[in-house]
Design an enzyme around this catalytic site. Structure first.
Site, PDB file in Angstrom:
ATOM      1  N   HIS B  61      48.498  41.405  28.077  1.00 15.56           N
ATOM      2  CA  HIS B  61      47.729  42.573  28.519  1.00 15.56           C
ATOM      3  C   HIS B  61      46.956  42.227  29.787  1.00 15.56           C
ATOM      4  O   HIS B  61      46.971  41.085  30.230  1.00 15.56           O
ATOM      5  CB  HIS B  61      46.806  43.089  27.404  1.00 15.56           C
ATOM      6  CG  HIS B  61      45.731  42.138  26.979  1.00 15.56           C
ATOM      7  ND1 HIS B  61      45.998  40.872  26.508  1.00 15.56           N
ATOM      8  CD2 HIS B  61      44.369  42.264  26.964  1.00 15.56           C
ATOM      9  CE1 HIS B  61      44.850  40.268  26.198  1.00 15.56           C
ATOM     10  NE2 HIS B  61      43.861  41.082  26.472  1.00 15.56           N
ATOM     11  N   HIS B  63      43.702  42.160  30.616  1.00 17.56           N
ATOM     12  CA  HIS B  63      42.347  41.605  30.708  1.00 17.56           C
ATOM     13  C   HIS B  63      42.418  40.311  31.525  1.00 17.56           C
ATOM     14  O   HIS B  63      43.376  39.545  31.412  1.00 17.56           O
ATOM     15  CB  HIS B  63      41.769  41.354  29.317  1.00 17.56           C
ATOM     16  CG  HIS B  63      41.236  42.602  28.670  1.00 17.56           C
ATOM     17  ND1 HIS B  63      41.144  42.768  27.306  1.00 17.56           N
ATOM     18  CD2 HIS B  63      40.756  43.750  29.215  1.00 17.56           C
ATOM     19  CE1 HIS B  63      40.627  43.964  27.052  1.00 17.56           C
ATOM     20  NE2 HIS B  63      40.398  44.580  28.190  1.00 17.56           N
ATOM     21  N   ASP B  65      41.195  37.411  31.489  1.00 17.93           N
ATOM     22  CA  ASP B  65      41.397  36.076  30.907  1.00 17.93           C
ATOM     23  C   ASP B  65      42.856  35.836  30.520  1.00 17.93           C
ATOM     24  O   ASP B  65      43.203  34.732  30.097  1.00 17.93           O
ATOM     25  CB  ASP B  65      40.455  35.831  29.710  1.00 17.93           C
ATOM     26  CG  ASP B  65      40.549  36.885  28.621  1.00 17.93           C
ATOM     27  OD1 ASP B  65      40.954  38.028  28.922  1.00 17.93           O
ATOM     28  OD2 ASP B  65      40.232  36.572  27.461  1.00 17.93           O
ATOM     29  N   HIS B  66      43.716  36.839  30.711  1.00 15.67           N
ATOM     30  CA  HIS B  66      45.134  36.671  30.409  1.00 15.67           C
ATOM     31  C   HIS B  66      46.031  36.800  31.643  1.00 15.67           C
ATOM     32  O   HIS B  66      47.239  36.602  31.542  1.00 15.67           O
ATOM     33  CB  HIS B  66      45.574  37.684  29.337  1.00 15.67           C
ATOM     34  CG  HIS B  66      44.921  37.424  28.016  1.00 15.67           C
ATOM     35  ND1 HIS B  66      45.567  36.814  26.969  1.00 15.67           N
ATOM     36  CD2 HIS B  66      43.653  37.637  27.592  1.00 15.67           C
ATOM     37  CE1 HIS B  66      44.729  36.670  25.947  1.00 15.67           C
ATOM     38  NE2 HIS B  66      43.563  37.172  26.301  1.00 15.67           N
ATOM     39  N   HIS B 142      44.603  46.547  20.408  1.00 11.12           N
ATOM     40  CA  HIS B 142      43.496  45.951  21.154  1.00 11.12           C
ATOM     41  C   HIS B 142      42.784  47.067  21.915  1.00 11.12           C
ATOM     42  O   HIS B 142      43.133  48.233  21.803  1.00 11.12           O
ATOM     43  CB  HIS B 142      44.054  44.867  22.099  1.00 11.12           C
ATOM     44  CG  HIS B 142      43.009  43.963  22.681  1.00 11.12           C
ATOM     45  ND1 HIS B 142      42.015  43.388  21.937  1.00 11.12           N
ATOM     46  CD2 HIS B 142      42.802  43.519  23.963  1.00 11.12           C
ATOM     47  CE1 HIS B 142      41.257  42.641  22.727  1.00 11.12           C
ATOM     48  NE2 HIS B 142      41.704  42.710  23.955  1.00 11.12           N
ATOM     49  N   ASP B 210      45.834  39.642  22.033  1.00 10.21           N
ATOM     50  CA  ASP B 210      44.589  39.877  21.310  1.00 10.21           C
ATOM     51  C   ASP B 210      44.773  41.154  20.495  1.00 10.21           C
ATOM     52  O   ASP B 210      45.182  42.167  21.057  1.00 10.21           O
ATOM     53  CB  ASP B 210      43.452  40.140  22.289  1.00 10.21           C
ATOM     54  CG  ASP B 210      43.195  39.029  23.303  1.00 10.21           C
ATOM     55  OD1 ASP B 210      43.927  38.042  23.366  1.00 10.21           O
ATOM     56  OD2 ASP B 210      42.240  39.175  24.065  1.00 10.21           O
ATOM     57  N   HIS B 269      42.898  31.021  21.042  1.00  2.97           N
ATOM     58  CA  HIS B 269      42.027  32.062  21.594  1.00  2.97           C
ATOM     59  C   HIS B 269      40.654  32.067  20.912  1.00  2.97           C
ATOM     60  O   HIS B 269      40.174  33.082  20.428  1.00  2.97           O
ATOM     61  CB  HIS B 269      42.697  33.446  21.466  1.00  2.97           C
ATOM     62  CG  HIS B 269      42.126  34.470  22.430  1.00  2.97           C
ATOM     63  ND1 HIS B 269      40.990  35.200  22.146  1.00  2.97           N
ATOM     64  CD2 HIS B 269      42.520  34.873  23.651  1.00  2.97           C
ATOM     65  CE1 HIS B 269      40.729  36.009  23.152  1.00  2.97           C
ATOM     66  NE2 HIS B 269      41.640  35.829  24.074  1.00  2.97           N
TER      67      HIS B 269
END
Lengths: 307, 307
Positions: B61, B63, B65-66, B142, B210, B269
């Site tokens: 996805h 976000h 941090d990914h 998510h 997530d 994670h």
């Protein structure tokens, strides 16, 4: 007193034991960062200064190793509880580049204000006052538009009771004027400079990467308490390669430090292939003795001269 | 045999001792990466698999941090000498997001091909064959559109001489057919399945982050040799907080592993606040005994069953 920290000292690629070149200053609690490559927030976190008081980010140029960490850092600053605006200063186009990168950081709890440095020829300078920081940007000589930065912390003159008396300034205002306040009283205006002698020497820190040596750098860095300069390669034999890539070798950085009559030189922005920068330190010290090889989270603090 | 490595195991913020969640697979020299947060290239470099053979990047996805590490990684892949196309697979919009991030990585020596997963309800699945990897993506639950991935490595049946004889396949073609070749000869077409028995059990690795636990996850991961699953928090007391942020606690991940009848569970994670994931390992093991807490660059290799 100003705190200075090298956040990272690597060029091109972030390594687990050498993050990408970046420096931070801290003055009266206000943090200013120069450059933000991938991973800058990781090593900045280790430094322990926190993220909430990051007020200014100056970007030297738009190569990824100097700016790719911006969206992640902005999110972390947002998570720190900051709500005050943050100023980002960089070359013309900085707003567009930063806003593209913010595709993955669209919502922040603070406003971003951009200052775009005017495009000009190598050697041109532009100055800004950002809080307590007097910042001057210098057009360098790299493959794309790139700026060096000098941080000047000005210092007012000493309190001079004789001057205050001569000008018949009421005694009750002396201490407020000494603290920098301007006072209007009885249709007169009293300013701080009325009770102080001539301005004293301030603090100057200069940060130069990525560039070839230019004629304007020695003047720009002149007399700096600390000059932080790139040295992509250590060995003089790599001078041609450095020139091709619009970078410097250690001896060129040291030559600038000497011409600029700075107090101390820190080297940074090493090639990932340079495992031990100290192997080449003597080359620089032969030209400018007070040279040190920078390393991640190397810090110092610089105070005003005692007088 | 397939190699699997957790590249990072952290959530939200990259830390110097725990990089952001990402996994890599290596099969016949072809590397597939799932997710690429800020710093992924740093820990991937430490793994030592190299960058040139990175053929596929799957993004769960958008976000930061990914995905924030994408432009830096692409530049490093470019510097590795790669010229073959690289495939990036992700949610609808992946092309736009990646191309925005590429504002600082506009020139690469290889082409990027995008595969956009169709937007659909939680539980929907889509499958792709990318080289030797059979990839299935699952819509998760998510805060934004997010996908889990299952990598299936199929295995053909055993060579069956009786079947080949019965079908009167010339002996001279047996070995080529056994090696997967299709042969046209004398106006007849011979295919590999004509000389093999029923397909044998392959290898399955599932990666889920997530998300909240969903009804479709146990089916999706069913029988996996390795199930890698998020556990943002360790303690069951944080279940409500996990639900609010659309994440899981360890016990929920273990519950999915149990329902999915997988062989082994690796947790990943973790919240930056969770210093020692092992402090909570027993909670997961009480539900699914073969649970391990993941750590950066934890690796394994999985072979086909002996038969």
């Amino acid at each position: 007193m100003i705190d200075i920290a090298l956040i990272g000292t690597g060029g091109m690629i972030p390594l687990h034991n050498r993050f990408l070149s970046s420096m931070a200053a801290r003055l009266n609690g206000s943090i200013l960062l120069i450059d933000c490559g991938e991973g800058t927030q990781i090593t900045l976190c280790q430094l322990g200064w926190g993220f909430k008081n990051l007020d200014y980010i100056c970007i030297t140029h738009f190569h990824a190793d100097h700016i790719a960490g911006l969206p992640g850092l902005l999110l972390t600053v947002g998570n720190s509880g900051r709500t005050e605006p943050l100023i980002i200063l960089g070359a013309e186009g900085i707003r567009g580049v930063a806003e593209h990168l913010r595709v993955i950081a669209p919502e922040l709890p603070f406003e971003i204000k951009y200052i775009e440095l005017p495009s000009a020829n190598t050697g041109a300078q532009t100055s800004y006052i950002l809080g307590k920081y007097n910042i001057t940007a210098l057009n360098l000589d790299h493959r794309i538009n790139c700026f060096g930065y000098a941080l000047n912390i000005n210092r007012s003159g000493k309190f001079d009771a004789n001057r205050a008396t001569e000008q018949k300034i009421p005694l009750k205002f002396w201490s407020r004027l000494q603290n920098g306040e301007t006072i209007k009283y009885d249709s007169k205006i009293y300013t701080p400079d009325m009770v102080t002698g001539p301005a004293r020497k301030g603090i100057k820190v200069a940060y130069i990467t990525d560039t070839r040596p230019t004629d304007s750098i020695p003047d720009f860095i002149y007399g700096a308490d600390l000059f932080i300069c790139e040295g992509l390669y250590g060995d003089d034999e790599k001078r041609t390669k450095a020139a091709e890539h619009k970078h410097m070798v250690f001896s060129e950085a040291a030559g600038l430090a000497k011409k600029g009559n700075v107090k101390e030189l820190w080297l940074t922005h090493y090639s990932p292939a340079m495992t031990i920068p100290d192997d080449y330190l003597e080359i620089a010290k032969n030209i400018f003795p007070n040279t040190r090889t920078g390393y991640d989270r190397m810090t110092t603090n610089i105070s005003f001269d005692k007088e």
